[in-house]
Write an enzyme that holds these catalytic residues in place. Structure first.
Site, PDB file in Angstrom:
ATOM      1  CD  GLU A 265      61.054 -26.158  15.385  1.00 45.96           C
ATOM      2  OE1 GLU A 265      60.779 -24.442  14.946  1.00 45.96           O
ATOM      3  OE2 GLU A 265      60.527 -27.038  15.588  1.00 45.96           O
TER       4      GLU A 265
ATOM      5  CD  GLU B 157      55.621 -24.028  14.555  1.00 49.59           C
ATOM      6  OE1 GLU B 157      54.718 -24.225  15.227  1.00 49.59           O
ATOM      7  OE2 GLU B 157      57.123 -23.631  14.419  1.00 49.59           O
TER       8      GLU B 157
HETATM    9  N1  3HC Z   1      57.384 -13.383  10.185  1.00 46.66           N
HETATM   10  C1  3HC Z   1      57.354 -12.555   9.300  1.00 46.66           C
HETATM   11  N2  3HC Z   1      56.529 -11.707   9.926  1.00 46.66           N
HETATM   12  C2  3HC Z   1      56.163 -11.698  11.084  1.00 46.66           C
HETATM   13  C3  3HC Z   1      56.019 -13.080  11.822  1.00 46.66           C
HETATM   14  C4  3HC Z   1      57.049 -13.840  11.016  1.00 46.66           C
HETATM   15  N3  3HC Z   1      56.626 -14.755  12.675  1.00 46.66           N
HETATM   16  N4  3HC Z   1      55.088 -12.519  13.185  1.00 46.66           N
HETATM   17  C5  3HC Z   1      54.596 -10.754  12.925  1.00 46.66           C
HETATM   18  N5  3HC Z   1      54.980 -10.427  11.415  1.00 46.66           N
HETATM   19  C6  3HC Z   1      55.234  -9.160  11.034  1.00 46.66           C
HETATM   20  C7  3HC Z   1      53.567  -8.775  11.085  1.00 46.66           C
HETATM   21  O1  3HC Z   1      53.392  -9.513   9.606  1.00 46.66           O
HETATM   22  C8  3HC Z   1      53.449  -7.020  10.931  1.00 46.66           C
HETATM   23  O2  3HC Z   1      54.078  -6.722   9.957  1.00 46.66           O
HETATM   24  P1  3HC Z   1      53.282  -5.791   9.960  1.00 46.66           P
HETATM   25  O3  3HC Z   1      53.564  -4.724  11.027  1.00 46.66           O
HETATM   26  O4  3HC Z   1      54.303  -5.247   8.523  1.00 46.66           O
HETATM   27  O5  3HC Z   1      52.123  -5.393   9.435  1.00 46.66           O
HETATM   28  C9  3HC Z   1      54.766  -7.571  12.413  1.00 46.66           C
HETATM   29  O6  3HC Z   1      55.388  -8.634  12.222  1.00 46.66           O
HETATM   30  C10 3HC Z   1      53.629  -7.376  13.260  1.00 46.66           C
HETATM   31  O7  3HC Z   1      53.035  -8.238  13.937  1.00 46.66           O
HETATM   32  P2  3HC Z   1      51.533  -8.622  14.513  1.00 46.66           P
HETATM   33  O8  3HC Z   1      50.556  -7.373  13.441  1.00 46.66           O
HETATM   34  O9  3HC Z   1      50.622  -9.436  14.771  1.00 46.66           O
HETATM   35  O10 3HC Z   1      51.865  -8.214  16.322  1.00 46.66           O
HETATM   36  P3  3HC Z   1      51.172  -8.154  17.398  1.00 46.66           P
HETATM   37  O11 3HC Z   1      52.344  -7.857  19.113  1.00 46.66           O
HETATM   38  O12 3HC Z   1      50.085  -8.128  17.556  1.00 46.66           O
HETATM   39  O13 3HC Z   1      51.591 -10.127  17.428  1.00 46.66           O
HETATM   40  C11 3HC Z   1      52.357 -12.387  17.026  1.00 46.66           C
HETATM   41  C12 3HC Z   1      52.519 -10.272  17.678  1.00 46.66           C
HETATM   42  C13 3HC Z   1      52.066 -13.517  18.328  1.00 46.66           C
HETATM   43  C14 3HC Z   1      54.416 -12.515  17.250  1.00 46.66           C
HETATM   44  C15 3HC Z   1      52.064 -12.691  15.419  1.00 46.66           C
HETATM   45  O14 3HC Z   1      52.802 -11.273  15.289  1.00 46.66           O
HETATM   46  C16 3HC Z   1      52.155 -13.689  15.616  1.00 46.66           C
HETATM   47  O15 3HC Z   1      51.323 -14.916  16.247  1.00 46.66           O
HETATM   48  N6  3HC Z   1      53.248 -14.155  14.855  1.00 46.66           N
HETATM   49  C17 3HC Z   1      52.837 -15.796  14.128  1.00 46.66           C
HETATM   50  C18 3HC Z   1      54.190 -16.399  14.380  1.00 46.66           C
HETATM   51  C19 3HC Z   1      54.442 -17.223  13.943  1.00 46.66           C
HETATM   52  O16 3HC Z   1      52.953 -18.095  13.194  1.00 46.66           O
HETATM   53  N7  3HC Z   1      55.366 -18.099  14.373  1.00 46.66           N
HETATM   54  C20 3HC Z   1      55.681 -18.962  13.401  1.00 46.66           C
HETATM   55  C21 3HC Z   1      56.338 -18.976  11.874  1.00 46.66           C
HETATM   56  S1  3HC Z   1      56.125 -21.215  11.436  1.00 46.66           S
HETATM   57  C22 3HC Z   1      58.291 -21.522  12.313  1.00 46.66           C
HETATM   58  O17 3HC Z   1      58.643 -20.776  12.994  1.00 46.66           O
HETATM   59  C23 3HC Z   1      57.970 -22.350  11.290  1.00 46.66           C
HETATM   60  C24 3HC Z   1      59.127 -23.269  11.524  1.00 46.66           C
HETATM   61  O18 3HC Z   1      58.664 -24.718  13.408  1.00 46.66           O
HETATM   62  C25 3HC Z   1      60.454 -23.821  11.272  1.00 46.66           C
END
Ligand code: 3HC
Ligand code: NAI
Length: 693
Positions: free
Chosen positions: A99, A119
């Site tokens: 975004e 999301e």
């Molecule tokens: N917020 C907080 N912590 C997060 C995070 C996030 N968005 N994304 C990842 N983390 C943390 C994980 O919990 C993990 O923590 P840990 O090591 O303590 O267990 C660490 O970061 C590493 O994450 P992964 O083990 O998942 O690492 P990968 O490399 O396998 O994957 C990724 C990376 C593809 C970015 C995956 O973490 C992921 O899909 N993250 C979530 C992405 C997401 O959903 N984003 C949207 C959030 S909602 C939003 O943005 C709302 C907006 O519209 C206003």
């Protein structure tokens, strides 16, 4: 902030994934404002340090009061800047991260970048303009596909739909600065995404398109609130002025993020990551390298497991007892790939590439080069022992030896070898090339690095691995068993298969226990029970009659040729009625609430025993197993989370009550459930205490 001539470069650095926590938002606002005011700056590049551009909002901040500035405020400030702004992305620009890029005038990406709005997987919708701006940039259909699936798209697809303007080979920041200088030199017009209209205009006169999408989604989303909200938000992008649309999106987002569904889905997001952590592993342990795999058995499971390896680019040797069985297995694999190609999910050349990674053999010798061998032969201890005896002699030293058994004792299988440290269970779920869950069964002698290797391989082939201990049925199947028992018991007490199935589906399962038995084959359990010398009243009578389920066109239901839709069968109702009579069980009207509780609470009770015995490390592991392996509705967070939610004292009391009503001792509340309920405790806190210990 750095400077490269007249170009300011703002670098977000919040490892590991540059989540947009409060400090990041504040830092961006400050730096963008500074760069906008600085007369020597002619263009601004925004990039992320480390392995990825911003992967979204910081999920841990949800459900807490938002510290200003909010993301929307930062985005509004970026949008107002009158100098060229360029987002230079790599890794996974996701959610709020994407975004932010939509507020910039241009987007450039490194090859291999995957861009998306995930999301929906957290039970929310994009809340900082994603549903309003993405349709303006890439069109309504593409946006809906991205927002509703939550799946990211690769950079080259993003280029094709206009989401990125250029793919930068080589150094990303240097390339982005060069791009910025080009924009300045050419005096390129600045693209304000919020002002674009061309791609959404056609939909204004076609509201029917949204109605169709909404109807489709309602059918598929089964109880989930976010997909319908996402459609409403995208509809607002088309029908409302941009600022009103943003307001509508915000309202929908705020409602979802504060709701129970998103809370449960966020819990599962972190539970999945927690499951990767094994409490007693030595620090710095490195998994072994796995470059070749062998799979023994090319049946239902062996075929799917082999495909999972090939899909991840790992060559696999598939071993069968004879050429005919091998051919059958390979034909099925080939057919599965063809179906994916026909559906448009896979390109023919990619299917061919994957298929070429599979080699067949009819001698165990062929497993001698494999770094991991997975046995998926018949579920019989003697055959498994023969296979492991042979593997012990020929597998290369330090090869990981895994069994895909559903119920058998992994320690007994390990003991047949001289290397029990290298042995463990890898329990895949059917269809193994599709289902994400992988129970990794840790034997009493399994070496830590062998366990770490199986976990790493599991992740590499796209699974969600969860470590479990040795017991009959491990975690998932062991908890399934009391549910199946109660389902049958409900029939004897007065319900019909359709009542039980309907209640389970209404709760959120994709199908009820009897439809599931018909799909899996009633004969599977019947054969196991025959071997154990036990008997199920109704299921075994149906199996005796040759009613094995879908494969014979008759089971708990009737299936017309070529159809998977269950039809009620009066003959089954008669069989059930006669069984109640024979056993002297009075039939009564059973309401939905009782059906659901009688299916779910005994599972929770079994889950409590599993936790108490240390078969699972934490309650959240059990939840991950049920969500990814058994179709537990993700928005209810898993059985143990659900139990904490309804209250352990309630679960205990209802179990005690049903134990009395049905005269069934197996429903008595377990010691752990009883204790936690008395202490006003929760499974979540029990799991946390154990893993902290
Ligand atoms: N917020 C907080 N912590 C997060 C995070 C996030 N968005 N994304 C990842 N983390 C943390 C994980 O919990 C993990 O923590 P840990 O090591 O303590 O267990 C660490 O970061 C590493 O994450 P992964 O083990 O998942 O690492 P990968 O490399 O396998 O994957 C990724 C990376 C593809 C970015 C995956 O973490 C992921 O899909 N993250 C979530 C992405 C997401 O959903 N984003 C949207 C959030 S909602 C939003 O943005 C709302 C907006 O519209 C206003
Ligand atoms: P299947 O009957 O479809 O396939 C077994 C295959 O193993 C057959 O093709 C057979 O020819 C082959 N085989 C037997 N002995 C062999 C040997 N010595 N060497 C090489 N190949 C041999 O069985 P399925 O369903 O694939 O099950 C395999 C294992 O996976 C079993 O242990 C089962 O309990 C387990 N499992 C099954 C699940 C399912 O849903 N079908 C789910 C999870 C685990």
């Amino acid at each position: 902030m750095q400077h490269d001539g007249a170009v300011a470069v703002i670098v977000v650095d919040n490892p590991p994934v540059n989540a947009l926590k409060h400090e990041v938002r504040a830092g961006m606002l400050e730096n963008f404002t500074k760069a906008a005011e600085d007369k020597s700056v002619e263009a601004i590049v925004l990039t992320g340090a480390g392995r990825t551009f911003m992967a979204g909002a910081d999920i841990t901040e949800f459900g807490k009061p938002m510290k200003p500035p909010g993301l929307s405020e930062v985005i509004a400030a970026i949008e107002k800047i009158q100098k060229p702004t360029i987002a230079a992305v790599h890794g996974t620009p996701l959610g709020g991260g994407l975004e932010v890029t939509l507020a910039c005038h241009f987007r450039v990406a490194a090859p291999g970048t995957r861009l998306g709005l995930p999301e929906i997987k957290l039970g929310i919708i994009p809340g900082a303009g994603g549903t309003q701006l993405l349709p303006r940039l890439v069109g309504v259909e593409k946006s809906l596909a991205m927002i509703l699936s939550g799946d990211p798209i690769p950079a080259k697809d993003a280029l094709a739909v206009g989401l990125v303007d250029e793919i930068i080979e080589g150094d990303l920041v240097k390339g982005a600065v060069a791009f910025a200088k080009k924009v300045i030199a050419e005096k390129r017009p600045l693209k304000h995404v919020r002002d674009l209209d061309e791609k959404i205009a056609p939909f204004r006169s076609h509201p029917d398109k949204f109605n169709e999408a909404a109807a489709n989604v309602a059918k598929k989303s089964r109880g989930l609130e976010a997909p319908l909200a996402a459609i409403e938000a995208v509809r607002a992008a088309v029908t409302m002025p941009v600022d009103d649309g943003l307001k509508r999106e915000r309202e929908l987002f705020v409602k979802l993020v504060g709701g129970e569904q998103s809370k449960a889905q966020r819990y599962i997001f972190f539970a999945e990551r927690e499951a990767a952590k094994i409490p007693d592993m030595p620090a710095g342990l490195r998994p072994r390298e796995v470059t070749r795999a062998a799979v023994i058995g090319a049946g239902t499971m062996g075929g799917g497991i082999s495909m999972s390896f090939a899909n991840a680019g790992i060559p696999v040797t598939v071993i069968e007892t004879n050429e005919e069985a091998l051919k059958r297995g390979f034909d099925t694999i080939q057919k599965n790939y063809q179906i994916s190609v026909q559906r448009g999910a896979l390109k023919q050349e990619e299917a061919d590439k994957r298929f070429s990674l599979l080699k067949g053999a009819t001698s165990m010798e062929a497993a001698k080069d494999a770094d991991i061998v997975i046995e998926a032969v018949f579920e019989e201890m003697e055959i498994k022992k023969q296979v492991f005896g042979a593997l012990d002699k020929l597998a290369k030293p330090r090869a990981v030896l895994a069994t895909n058994t559903s119920y058998l004792n992994v320690d007994q299988i390990a003991q047949i070898t001289k290397r029990p440290k290298e042995v463990l269970g890898t329990h895949f779920f059917s269809p193994a090339n599709v289902m994400k869950l992988l129970e990794i069964v840790r034997g009493k002698e399994t070496a830590p690095d062998v366990l770490a290797t199986a976990m790493a391989v599991g992740r590499k082939i796209g699974k969600v691995p969860v470590v479990v201990g040795v017991c009959h049925g491990f975690v998932g199947n062991r908890m399934l068993s009391p549910r199946q028992n109660q389902a049958e018991r409900l029939l004897l007490e007065g319900a019909l298969p359709r009542d039980v199935d309907a209640a389970a589906v209404e709760f959120g399962f994709p199908m009820g226990p009897f439809a599931m038995s018909d799909l899996a084959g009633i004969d599977v359990g019947w054969r196991i029970r025959k071997a154990l010398g036990t008997r199920n009243e109704i299921a075994d009578q149906l199996a005796d009659m040759g009613r094995y389920g879908q494969k014979t066109g008759r089971g708990f239901y009737i299936y017309e040729k070529g159809s998977r839709s269950p039809i009620n069968d009066p003959e089954v109702e008669e069989i059930i009625g006669a069984a109640s009579k024979r056993l002297g069980i009075p039939r009564r009207q059973i309401d939905k609430k009782e059906i659901v509780e009688r299916l779910i609470f005994p599972m929770i009770n079994e889950g409590a025993k599993i936790l108490d015995e240390g078969i699972a490390y934490r309650a959240s592991d059990i939840d991950v197993i049920w969500v990814y392996g058994y179709g537990w509705p993700i928005w209810r967070g898993g059985p143990m989370y659900y139990a904490d939610h309804v209250g352990l004292a309630y679960v205990r009391d209802q179990l005690a009550h049903y134990a009395k009503v049905s005269g069934n001792k197996s429903l008595d509340p377990s010691p752990l459930l009883t204790r936690l309920a008395a202490e006003n405790g929760s499974f979540a806190s029990f799991g946390a205490k154990k893993s902290a210990a």
